[in-house]
Design an enzyme around this catalytic site. Structure first.
Site: not given
Ligand code: PEP
Length: 253
Positions: A170, A100, A236-237, A102, A215, A176, A13-15
Site C-alpha cells: 500500500e 497498516h 478502504g473507502g 495509519e 484507492s 484515500g 478495511n473499514w478503518k
Molecule cells: C486502506 O485503508 O488500506 C486503503 C487502501 O484505503 P483506500 O482504499 O481508501 O485508499
C-alpha cells in the site's frame, strides 16, 4: 518453479467507520454473494472492533470472513484500550491486519512491533495481513524498493506460510487520495516483493498472496487486479458500501 495458483483475496478495511446500522451493508453483501454460483475470490471484511461480534452473527456459514484492523503483541494484560489477537478470535475474526501505514504513522509503530503483532496473530490462530509501502517523499527519493524491502525483512515472521500470511503493498500516498501508481510501478513493487519472499521462504514465497491497496475502486479494479503478482486488493473507502465492493468482487469472477 511453476507458479502456484493463488486465489485472489478482496479485503475491506473499514478503518474507524461504521455503526451498528452499517449491518445493512454486510447483509446486502452476504445476500448478493449467496446468489453467486461460484465465487472466484476470498472475501474479507475488517470492521472496527465494536462491530465484530454483530457482523460475526450475520456472516456465520457464508463466504464472508472477518478480521480485526490491529492487535496488541501480548495475549492479555495491563494495556488499556488495546485488543489482543485471542480477543479478535473470540469475537469471530479469522484475520488481523498489522502494520497498516495509519498505525505506523499515527501510533509510531516500528517494523519490530509489527513483527511482534504478526507473531501474536499467528499464535492465536489468525491469518495475518502485513502491510508495507513507501511515502511519497520516499518514492520521490527513489527509495521505494529499499523501504518495502526493509519492512518485509523486519515485519514478516520467519517461517511464515502462504496459508496463514498475506502481504499488502500500500503506497502511503495512494491511500484515500484517489491517486494510484501506474501499472508498471505496481508490477515492479509486487515483482520485487515476490522475489524477496521467495528468497526468504522459498516455495511459500511463490504461493503467498500479495494484495495491492491504495484507492482501489470499481472504476480501476478491472485494470489493477489482473496485473502480474497482484493477488487481490486491500480496500478502504470503497469497501464501506456493499455495492462498490460487489463491483470490485465481480472483476475477480
Ligand atoms: C486502506 O485503508 O488500506 C486503503 C487502501 O484505503 P483506500 O482504499 O481508501 O485508499
Amino acid at each position: 518453479m511453476p507458479t502456484p495458483k493463488r486465489t485472489p483475496l478482496i479485503a475491506g478495511n473499514w478503518k474507524m467507520n461504521g455503526l451498528r446500522n452499517s449491518s445493512q451493508e454486510i447483509i446486502q453483501l452476504r445476500d448478493h454473494l449467496a446468489q453467486v454460483p461460484s465465487l472466484n475470490c476470498d472475501v474479507l471484511i475488517c470492521p472496527p472492533f465494536t462491530l465484530l461480534n454483530t457482523f460475526a452473527d450475520l456472516v456465520h456459514n457464508t463466504p464472508i470472513q472477518l478480521g480485526g484492523q490491529d492487535c496488541h503483541s501480548a495475549a492479555s494484560g495491563a494495556h488499556t484500550g488495546d485488543i489482543s489477537a485471542p480477543m479478535l478470535k473470540d469475537c469471530g475474526a479469522g484475520w488481523v491486519i498489522v502494520g497498516h501505514s495509519e498505525r505506523r504513522s499515527d501510533h509510531g509503530e516500528s517494523s519490530q512491533l509489527v513483527l511482534d503483532k504478526a507473531k501474536a496473530g499467528l499464535k492465536a490462530g489468525l491469518n495475518v495481513i502485513v502491510c508495507v509501502g513507501e511515502t511519497e517523499v520516499q518514492r520521490d527519493a527513489g527509495e521505494t524498493l529499499a523501504v518495502v524491502g526493509e519492512q518485509l525483512t523486519h515485519s514478516v515472521p520467519a517461517g511464515s506460510t502462504a496459508a496463514k500470511l498475506v502481504i499488502a503493498y500500500e503506497p502511503v500516498w495512494a491511500i484515500g487520495t484517489g491517486r494510484t501508481p501506474t501499472d508498471q510501478e505496481i508490477e515492479q513493487v509486487h515483482g520485487f516483493i515476490r522475489q524477496q519472499l521467495t528468497k526468504r521462504i522459498g516455495e511459500q514465497g511463490q504461493a503467498m498472496r500479495c494484495l495491492y491497496g491504495g484507492s482501489v475502486k470499481p472504476s480501476n479494479a478491472a485494470q489493477i487486479l489482473p496485473l502480474n503478482d497482484v493477488d487481490g486488493a486491500l480496500i478502504g473507502g470503497a469497501s464501506l458500501k456493499a455495492r462498490d465492493l460487489i463491483d470490485v468482487i465481480n472483476h475477480c469472477n
